[in-house]
Design an enzyme around this catalytic site. Structure first.
Site, PDB file in Angstrom:
ATOM      1  N   SER A 183     121.137  81.037   8.287  1.00  0.00           N
ATOM      2  CA  SER A 183     120.196  82.085   7.883  1.00  0.00           C
ATOM      3  C   SER A 183     120.508  83.352   8.669  1.00  0.00           C
ATOM      4  O   SER A 183     121.633  83.854   8.606  1.00  0.00           O
ATOM      5  CB  SER A 183     118.754  81.615   8.082  1.00  0.00           C
ATOM      6  OG  SER A 183     117.844  82.553   7.541  1.00  0.00           O
ATOM      7  N   HIS A 209     120.879  81.775   3.500  1.00  0.00           N
ATOM      8  CA  HIS A 209     119.704  82.442   2.935  1.00  0.00           C
ATOM      9  C   HIS A 209     120.055  83.874   2.551  1.00  0.00           C
ATOM     10  O   HIS A 209     120.245  84.730   3.411  1.00  0.00           O
ATOM     11  CB  HIS A 209     118.554  82.458   3.939  1.00  0.00           C
ATOM     12  CG  HIS A 209     118.011  81.099   4.249  1.00  0.00           C
ATOM     13  ND1 HIS A 209     117.334  80.825   5.412  1.00  0.00           N
ATOM     14  CD2 HIS A 209     118.045  79.934   3.550  1.00  0.00           C
ATOM     15  CE1 HIS A 209     116.966  79.555   5.408  1.00  0.00           C
ATOM     16  NE2 HIS A 209     117.393  78.991   4.293  1.00  0.00           N
ATOM     17  N   ASP A 305     114.205  75.512   8.399  1.00  0.00           N
ATOM     18  CA  ASP A 305     114.852  75.006   7.188  1.00  0.00           C
ATOM     19  C   ASP A 305     116.111  74.229   7.566  1.00  0.00           C
ATOM     20  O   ASP A 305     116.959  74.717   8.308  1.00  0.00           O
ATOM     21  CB  ASP A 305     115.197  76.164   6.247  1.00  0.00           C
ATOM     22  CG  ASP A 305     115.684  75.690   4.888  1.00  0.00           C
ATOM     23  OD1 ASP A 305     115.329  74.563   4.490  1.00  0.00           O
ATOM     24  OD2 ASP A 305     116.411  76.459   4.220  1.00  0.00           O
TER      25      ASP A 305
END
EC number: 3.1.1.61
Length: 369
Positions: A183, A209, A305
């Site tokens: 991310s 992401h 995540d």
């Protein structure tokens, strides 16, 4: 009685030529008590004037600006005052290449300008923007613990929304496959890893992401730099040695076993861990479809995540690696993966490519015996 001074707020300079956008960003930034708006200005020259009086901690920057475009301003910022910059733009079609250029010029994060069509979307957009601003300061402040979010988000959904959990089952020997999740800070970290791999690298599937429209240009740029082939995912795309597949922005990516090999599925669906694509979704599919044929790698990023389903990968027999704190832009996702018991090894960024190749060789030697 001893009193403690409140922690200083992160000062944000908003640069956007739209008065409506500036007003929206001011409301979003000021909704977070850890952030404050230093100024909101319509162009790069007004931003430069504001910075002569006071330097912000973070700049929230649109790329489409009058007089001097956002990329030129970003380049000048990095040359003169290397201040963390978060790029926020609605131009994700024709401007997509510019977004990738922004990352290469030093932007800490690139996010899409929110459409905010309803209350839930406005709330989610506020969380993403405030998270990006807060994460942009992480490399300077080196926080290992993210501060609690002041906003009250909607329900945080798990991978069960996309792929039901199931107990580990034996899976047949197949080719090796590497699944990577990243991310904040991941675009540069992935470039470092993928450019270090030879054309003989094992198959790689990646969730980074990014919003819709960004990942095609990101994949093209990496493909031009790497010995391996780098592609944006398409449904039923074949997973093969020497190829890395990057999840589409705003679509989940799953690994599917096909005989002795793999293909990917590209799915719509609910946000998981407030992300789409979600690392947890990819990792759960890898646990179920690949088991001990997989290597899971979790890299720099804010939040959790990937943490839960990396533990599922490990329970299914996969090897698992987390990027170490010292080389992360934000030590959030790897830290949570360690806390969930999903990490077998912790490695610095500059060792990840070697570890991927070692995994591929070990797996190949094991299957040919």
């Amino acid at each position: 009685m001893t009193t403690h001074a409140a922690a200083p707020s992160t000062r944000v300079l908003i640069v956007d030529d739209s008065a409506a956008a500036r007003a929206m960003f001011k409301v979003i930034v000021e909704s977070d008590p850890a952030l404050q708006v230093m100024a909101a200005v319509p162009d790069a020259f007004a931003a430069a004037r504001a910075m002569r009086t006071e330097l912000p901690d973070v700049i929230l920057l649109d790329l489409e600006l009058p007089s001097m475009d956002g990329l030129t301003f970003l380049r000048k910022i990095m040359q003169q005052h290397p201040i963390p910059v978060v790029v926020c733009s609605s131009h994700v079609g024709a401007g997509t290449e510019a977004m990738v250029s922004a990352l290469e010029l030093g932007a800490r994060e690139v996010i899409s300008k929110p459409a905010a069509r309803n209350d839930l979307e406005r709330q989610e957009a506020s969380i993403r923007i405030c998270d990006a601003i807060r994460a942009a300061t992480e490399t300077t402040r080196r926080r290992s613990q993210p501060e609690p979010r002041p906003l009250a988000p909607g329900p945080k959904l798990t991978a069960d929304e996309i792929l039901p959990a199931r107990p580990p089952r034996p899976v047949p020997e197949t080719m090796p496959v590497v699944c990577i999740g990243a991310s904040t800070g991941g675009t540069e970290a992935l470039r470092d890893v993928l450019t270090a791999l030879p054309a003989s690298a094992p198959p790689i599937v990646i969730v980074q992401h990014m919003p819709r429209g960004f990942t095609a240009a990101f994949a093209r740029r990496l493909d031009s730099l790497c010995a391996i082939e780098v592609l944006e995912a398409e449904d039923e795309m074949q997973v093969m040695p020497g190829r890395a597949i990057i999840a589409q922005g705003d679509r989940h990516l799953l690994l599917r076993r096909r005989n002795q090999g793999y293909r990917v599925s590209v799915l719509d669906g609910a946000y998981v861990c407030r992300h789409r694509p979600s690392v947890d979704v990819l990792f759960r599919s890898a646990a179920q479809e690949a088991g001990g044929n997989a290597l899971g790698v979790i890299m720099t990023g804010m939040g959790d995540d990937g943490a839960r389903c990396m533990a599922e990968m490990r329970a299914a027999g996969a090897e698992t690696i987390a990027q170490n704190e010292e080389s992360c832009v934000v030590y959030g996702m790897p830290r949570e993966a360690v806390a969930h018991g999903g990490v077998g090894k912790v490695e610095p960024l500059d060792r990840l490519a070697a570890r991927i190749m070692e995994f591929g060789r070990r797996h190949t030697e094991r299957t040919v015996r």
